[in-house]
Scaffold this motif. Structure first.
Motif, mmCIF file in Angstrom:
data_model
loop_
_atom_site.group_PDB
_atom_site.id
_atom_site.type_symbol
_atom_site.label_atom_id
_atom_site.label_comp_id
_atom_site.label_asym_id
_atom_site.label_seq_id
_atom_site.Cartn_x
_atom_site.Cartn_y
_atom_site.Cartn_z
ATOM 1 N N GLN A 110 18.261 7.855 -5.620
ATOM 2 C CA GLN A 110 18.908 8.472 -6.779
ATOM 3 C C GLN A 110 18.028 8.349 -8.026
ATOM 4 O OE1 GLN A 110 21.560 10.421 -6.735
ATOM 5 N NE2 GLN A 110 21.007 10.796 -8.880
ATOM 6 N N SER A 111 17.401 7.176 -8.214
ATOM 7 C CA SER A 111 16.550 6.994 -9.401
ATOM 8 C C SER A 111 15.368 7.944 -9.386
ATOM 9 C CB SER A 111 15.973 5.586 -9.467
ATOM 10 O OG SER A 111 16.948 4.656 -9.239
ATOM 11 N N ILE A 112 14.789 8.132 -8.190
ATOM 12 C CA ILE A 112 13.647 9.045 -8.115
ATOM 13 C C ILE A 112 14.097 10.468 -8.436
ATOM 14 C CG2 ILE A 112 11.863 9.992 -6.610
ATOM 15 C CD1 ILE A 112 11.396 7.080 -7.349
ATOM 16 N N ARG A 113 15.289 10.838 -7.935
ATOM 17 C CA ARG A 113 15.807 12.178 -8.247
ATOM 18 C C ARG A 113 16.058 12.315 -9.751
ATOM 19 N NH1 ARG A 113 18.798 11.774 -3.066
ATOM 20 N NH2 ARG A 113 17.337 12.841 -1.691
ATOM 21 N N PHE B 175 5.902 13.015 -1.653
ATOM 22 C CA PHE B 175 6.626 11.768 -1.890
ATOM 23 C C PHE B 175 7.717 11.563 -0.846
ATOM 24 C CE2 PHE B 175 10.144 9.329 -3.525
ATOM 25 C CZ PHE B 175 9.535 8.249 -4.136
ATOM 26 N N TRP B 176 8.555 12.598 -0.654
ATOM 27 C CA TRP B 176 9.700 12.435 0.265
ATOM 28 C C TRP B 176 9.219 12.310 1.701
ATOM 29 C CZ3 TRP B 176 13.606 10.759 -2.201
ATOM 30 C CH2 TRP B 176 13.907 11.209 -3.496
ATOM 31 N N GLU B 177 8.071 12.933 1.995
ATOM 32 C CA GLU B 177 7.519 12.796 3.349
ATOM 33 C C GLU B 177 7.190 11.333 3.642
ATOM 34 O OE1 GLU B 177 5.276 16.874 3.807
ATOM 35 O OE2 GLU B 177 4.046 15.191 4.564
ATOM 36 N N VAL B 178 6.433 10.718 2.724
ATOM 37 C CA VAL B 178 6.067 9.308 2.911
ATOM 38 C C VAL B 178 7.327 8.445 2.899
ATOM 39 C CG1 VAL B 178 4.757 7.360 1.987
ATOM 40 C CG2 VAL B 178 3.819 9.667 1.838
ATOM 41 N N GLN C 261 1.868 6.925 -6.681
ATOM 42 C CA GLN C 261 0.852 7.928 -6.965
ATOM 43 C C GLN C 261 1.444 9.340 -6.862
ATOM 44 O OE1 GLN C 261 -2.353 7.848 -7.772
ATOM 45 N NE2 GLN C 261 -3.216 9.785 -7.062
ATOM 46 N N HIS C 262 2.188 9.609 -5.789
ATOM 47 C CA HIS C 262 2.798 10.941 -5.628
ATOM 48 C C HIS C 262 3.799 11.216 -6.743
ATOM 49 C CE1 HIS C 262 0.745 11.914 -2.031
ATOM 50 N NE2 HIS C 262 1.399 11.072 -1.227
ATOM 51 N N ALA C 263 4.594 10.215 -7.059
ATOM 52 C CA ALA C 263 5.613 10.431 -8.087
ATOM 53 C C ALA C 263 4.944 10.715 -9.436
ATOM 54 C CB ALA C 263 6.534 9.225 -8.189
ATOM 55 N N GLU C 264 3.931 9.921 -9.777
ATOM 56 C CA GLU C 264 3.221 10.124 -11.047
ATOM 57 C C GLU C 264 2.587 11.512 -11.102
ATOM 58 O OE1 GLU C 264 2.655 8.478 -13.815
ATOM 59 O OE2 GLU C 264 3.477 6.484 -13.442
ATOM 60 N N CYS C 265 2.187 12.019 -9.949
ATOM 61 C CA CYS C 265 1.526 13.324 -9.906
ATOM 62 C C CYS C 265 2.508 14.458 -9.657
ATOM 63 C CB CYS C 265 0.444 13.334 -8.837
ATOM 64 S SG CYS C 265 -0.934 12.281 -9.230
ATOM 65 N N MET C 266 3.784 14.140 -9.630
ATOM 66 C CA MET C 266 4.820 15.151 -9.422
ATOM 67 C C MET C 266 4.720 15.827 -8.058
ATOM 68 S SD MET C 266 6.652 15.312 -12.187
ATOM 69 C CE MET C 266 6.492 13.881 -13.200
ATOM 70 N N GLN C 267 4.088 15.150 -7.119
ATOM 71 C CA GLN C 267 3.994 15.727 -5.765
ATOM 72 C C GLN C 267 5.207 15.249 -4.964
ATOM 73 O OE1 GLN C 267 0.273 13.847 -5.328
ATOM 74 N NE2 GLN C 267 -0.937 15.685 -5.704
ATOM 75 N N PHE C 268 6.344 15.866 -5.258
ATOM 76 C CA PHE C 268 7.568 15.334 -4.661
ATOM 77 C C PHE C 268 7.697 15.656 -3.190
ATOM 78 C CE2 PHE C 268 8.615 15.019 -9.144
ATOM 79 C CZ PHE C 268 9.061 13.719 -9.166
ATOM 80 N N LYS C 269 7.142 16.786 -2.768
ATOM 81 C CA LYS C 269 7.183 17.112 -1.343
ATOM 82 C C LYS C 269 6.518 15.978 -0.556
ATOM 83 C CE LYS C 269 6.157 21.216 1.245
ATOM 84 N NZ LYS C 269 5.354 22.459 1.197
ATOM 85 N N ALA D 202 0.833 -1.201 0.000
ATOM 86 C CA ALA D 202 0.000 0.000 0.000
ATOM 87 C C ALA D 202 0.873 1.259 0.000
ATOM 88 C CB ALA D 202 -0.940 -0.009 1.188
ATOM 89 N N ASN D 203 1.954 1.217 0.798
ATOM 90 C CA ASN D 203 2.877 2.351 0.822
ATOM 91 C C ASN D 203 3.518 2.611 -0.531
ATOM 92 O OD1 ASN D 203 2.979 3.715 3.227
ATOM 93 N ND2 ASN D 203 4.182 2.106 4.235
ATOM 94 N N LEU D 204 3.911 1.542 -1.176
ATOM 95 C CA LEU D 204 4.554 1.699 -2.484
ATOM 96 C C LEU D 204 3.579 2.298 -3.493
ATOM 97 C CD1 LEU D 204 6.671 -1.562 -2.760
ATOM 98 C CD2 LEU D 204 7.513 0.786 -2.714
ATOM 99 N N LEU D 205 2.310 1.896 -3.390
ATOM 100 C CA LEU D 205 1.308 2.456 -4.299
ATOM 101 C C LEU D 205 1.129 3.954 -4.047
ATOM 102 C CD1 LEU D 205 -1.322 -0.419 -4.208
ATOM 103 C CD2 LEU D 205 -0.062 0.326 -6.220
ATOM 104 N N THR D 206 1.151 4.352 -2.770
ATOM 105 C CA THR D 206 1.045 5.778 -2.450
ATOM 106 C C THR D 206 2.237 6.534 -3.030
ATOM 107 O OG1 THR D 206 0.106 5.065 -0.354
ATOM 108 C CG2 THR D 206 0.651 7.396 -0.563
ATOM 109 N N LEU D 207 3.425 5.953 -2.864
ATOM 110 C CA LEU D 207 4.626 6.608 -3.397
ATOM 111 C C LEU D 207 4.529 6.756 -4.915
ATOM 112 C CD1 LEU D 207 7.463 4.905 -1.313
ATOM 113 C CD2 LEU D 207 6.784 7.316 -1.262
#
Lengths: 509, 208
Positions: free
Chosen positions: B124-127, B105-108, B95-103, B88-93
């Motif tokens: 590094q890959s996410i960056r 993303f890094w919080e979760v 979702q944030h990444a796909e939506c460009m909500q990086f703030k 479930a956590n990975l799905l949330t991550l």
């Protein structure tokens, strides 16, 4: 009542059925492809409609005496017997198992012995198609435990290999491997196969098209099975090296196969977010249907053709709503029909109305299956729609990620340059959120390239501005008018020509 | 891992497929086809699911952004796994990444670092993915905004900017970074689609 109980050689077989099997058997022995197909596709349907609307055909055991006890013919007859039962009646668990066993015996013979028969490709395609359909149906049957009796559940537990996903996949893959079809397709891209359609000339003392053509169709079968499991990448991979761009390929010669190929390939692309590819595939499938529809109004597959056509238009509407730039690659007649059927829904989808995406997806998606064994300890369970719900949820998640993007695109079209804070006001959001939204728009449309803008910052004032390129989609009037000029010219020419009948009466053509 | 057609439907190969995931992690590669074969086996036999391996596959798939590998893997993960931690956590991550909500993303991400403990290079890959999106969207960007998206500050951020200045031609003017290598800007303003007729199309129109 199971077929075994009322079967047996003592059963009275109507004369028409007797005649049917006798001729059918003779045509198969004489390798008369055309007659075989006509009896399979048309006569069988007509007799079914007339005499077997609410009951099954006579069992294979009762007709065997009219066909020299030919084992292979009896298996083929049984395959049709069960096909009819699945279409018109509710098969029992026993019958489902017997049908599986029939396929195992038939496929075993085709795979391991030299079958000296030629069967019409249209029939071979429907064999693969029906095999997967019955598999799908069995998965649903198994998932609805609440409708099963205790006895049935006990029997299901013992089923083992029967209609198991791996057994089904393995049969299809074995056809591919044993037929050597991959090597042949790689050698000449399917050219010689398309020329002969896989048939072997009768002058050469026998030979058979059956294994080779089944191997070819099994690839498309694999595509379908992977697709209903949710493995879209695997589906496209299983089909390689079958080339959809090859307009002469064998798959184009069998109407239902061609349609099925377009439908499942397009659906895979749609789920992989390759919208432009999806649009291209649906476009070619739909323009094919538009060309051939009229010739099939009497064939047994006509309803299926119409249903798949409507489903493909619905899927095309989804793809076009997600990637408007793709409309450019639509043929004019497909585009016109799409507008007639779904213009209003596409409008609503570009306003991000989730309910429309939901409705069209639900209507047009394939019947997904849950491949694992049900939880037999919970006999009230109904997991039959679980797989569909998961795929729908994943699809709608993707759609909701695109929320607001169409509105943003509309605003961008109005400006060549606008400050981020002003655009944020228009969108009713904060500047920081707007930057997120702009990045999302870029990310989500990077494959279709229909947005063209860039954000820059004035180093001295710190003001952020969106610079917008010309993203207006120009209508291509040139193509439109030139097509119509040509059409008009063709009509005028036909009008000025002398009537055809006169010509042929003069002994012309 | 090389798989023949038959191998894709052979449950005896599950241990080999699982071993291949570890090889991909240590070798820094990703093999979508092989991983999908494994996930399909788990789909067929849920009780043989090794959730540690499942998480590894999904983490590796998430690292393939902007590719759609993660979604394609998730299509095969049954609903009841998706509803539970850690998937479930990975799905949330995702979702944030796909939506460009990086703030967000890094919080979760800060709360579930254990998920990629054994997978080097995840952050590094996410960056890299974020930088890819930044390059598409911005020709200049505020340094503070860049830091927020990448979840980097101070020395780490300076180091990254310096590195990019050398490699990709970034230029720093005060608080604003000029991102080099951006070809899109020069294309702006040109219209797409055209009303030009090919020479070959003239003939038939004139009846020739």
């Amino acid at each position: 009542m199971s077929s075994m109980e009322h079967g047996g050689a003592g059963e009275a077989v109507p004369d028409l059925v007797k005649q049917f099997v006798v001729y059918f058997y003779r045509h198969i022995r004489e390798r008369n492809i055309y007659e075989i197909y006509s009896m399979f596709d048309s006569s069988f349907q007509k007799l079914s409609d007339r005499y077997f609307k609410n009951q099954s055909w006579p069992t294979a055991e009762s007709i065997t005496e009219f066909v020299d006890n030919d084992h292979v013919f009896c298996l083929l007859y049984k395959e049709m017997y069960f096909r009819h039962m699945y279409a018109k009646l509710q098969p029992t668990l026993d019958q489902r198992i017997q049908s599986w066993e029939t396929y195992c015996q038939l496929f075993g013979i085709i795979l391991n012995r030299n079958v000296n028969m030629q069967l019409p490709n249209g029939w071979l395609w429907q064999m693969i198609d029906e095999f997967i359909y019955q598999f799908q149906s069995f998965c649903q049957y198994k998932a609805k435990l609440f409708q099963r009796t205790a006895g049935e559940i006990e029997q299901l537990k013992q089923c083992g290999e029967v209609w198991s996903p791996l057994a089904v996949l393995n049969y299809l893959q074995t056809f591919v491997d044993k037929s050597g079809i991959v090597a042949e397709l790689q050698r000449d891209g399917g050219k010689s196969l398309a020329e002969t359609e896989g048939y072997v000339e009768s002058g050469k003392g026998g030979g058979s098209n059956v294994l080779k053509v089944l191997g070819y169709f099994a690839r498309i079968g694999l595509l379908r099975v992977h697709c209903i499991l949710g493995d879209y990448h695997g589906g496209l991979q299983a089909m390689e090296p079958l080339d959809l761009h090859n307009k002469q390929g064998l798959y184009t010669k069998v109407t239902l196969c061609h349609i099925s190929t377009s439908y499942y390939t397009g659906f895979c692309y749609l789920m992989m977010r390759r919208y432009l590819d999806a649009i291209r595939v649906f476009n070619s499938g739909l323009s094919f249907i538009a060309r051939i529809k009229q010739y099939h109004s009497r064939s047994s597959g006509y309803d299926q053709i119409l249903q798949k056509m409507e489903q493909m238009y619905a899927l095309l509407a989804l793809a076009v709503a997600l990637c408007p730039a793709g409309t450019k690659s639509l043929e004019e007649n497909v585009h016109t029909s799409l507008r007639e059927k779904h213009a209003e829904k596409i409008q609503r989808m570009t306003r991000s109305e989730l309910s429309v995406f939901d409705e069209l997806f639900t209507y047009a998606c394939p019947k997904f299956i849950t491949p694992s064994l049900p939880d037999y300890s919970n006999s009230g369970a109904n997991t039959s729609s679980e797989a569909y719900k998961l795929q729908l949820k994943m699809f709608l998640t993707e759609i909701s990620q695109q929320d607001q993007l169409p509105v943003l695109k509309q605003y961008l079209k109005l400006y060549t340059s606008i400050s981020v804070s002003k655009l944020a006001d228009l969108m009713g959001s904060e500047p920081e959120q707007l930057l997120t939204l702009l990045m999302r728009l870029k990310h989500k449309t990077s494959s279709s390239a229909d947005t063209d803008f860039i954000v820059d910052v004035d180093a001295s004032t710190g003001e952020e501005t969106v610079q917008i390129g010309d993203i207006k989609m120009q209508k291509n009037y040139v193509e439109y008018y030139s097509n119509h000029i040509l059409k008009l010219r063709a009509i005028c020419q036909e009008l000025t020509q002398p009537p055809r009948q006169q010509q042929s009466a003069q002994g012309g053509w | 891992m090389e798989l023949s057609g038959k191998d894709r439907y052979n449950p005896d190969l599950i241990p080999n497929l699982e071993a291949s995931v570890d090889k991909q992690i240590s070798g820094g590669s990703f093999d979508l086809s092989t991983n999908l074969v494994l996930l399909r086996m788990y789909q067929f036999f849920p009780d043989r699911t090794n959730s540690t391996v499942l998480v590894k596959v999904l983490v590796k798939a998430l690292m393939q952004l902007p590719g759609t590998d993660f979604t394609q893997c998730a299509y095969l993960v049954p609903q009841r796994f998706q509803l539970e931690e850690p998937i479930a956590n990975l799905l949330t991550l995702a979702q944030h990444a796909e939506c460009m909500q990086f703030k967000e993303f890094w919080e979760v991400a800060s709360k579930c670092k254990y998920l990629w403990e054994s997978v080097p290079g995840f952050e590094q890959s996410i960056r890299d993915f974020a930088l890819h999106a930044i390059n598409l969207t911005f020709s200049q960007i505020r340094k503070q905004k860049l830091g927020e998206i990448l979840s980097l500050e101070g020395g780490e951020l300076d180091a990254l900017v310096k590195d990019r200045a050398a490699k990709s031609g970034w230029k720093v003017t005060g608080d604003v970074i000029q991102l080099g290598g951006n070809e899109l800007k020069s294309k702006l303003g040109k219209s797409s689609g055209s009303n030009v007729l090919d020479f070959a199309q003239y003939g038939p129109l004139l009846g020739m």
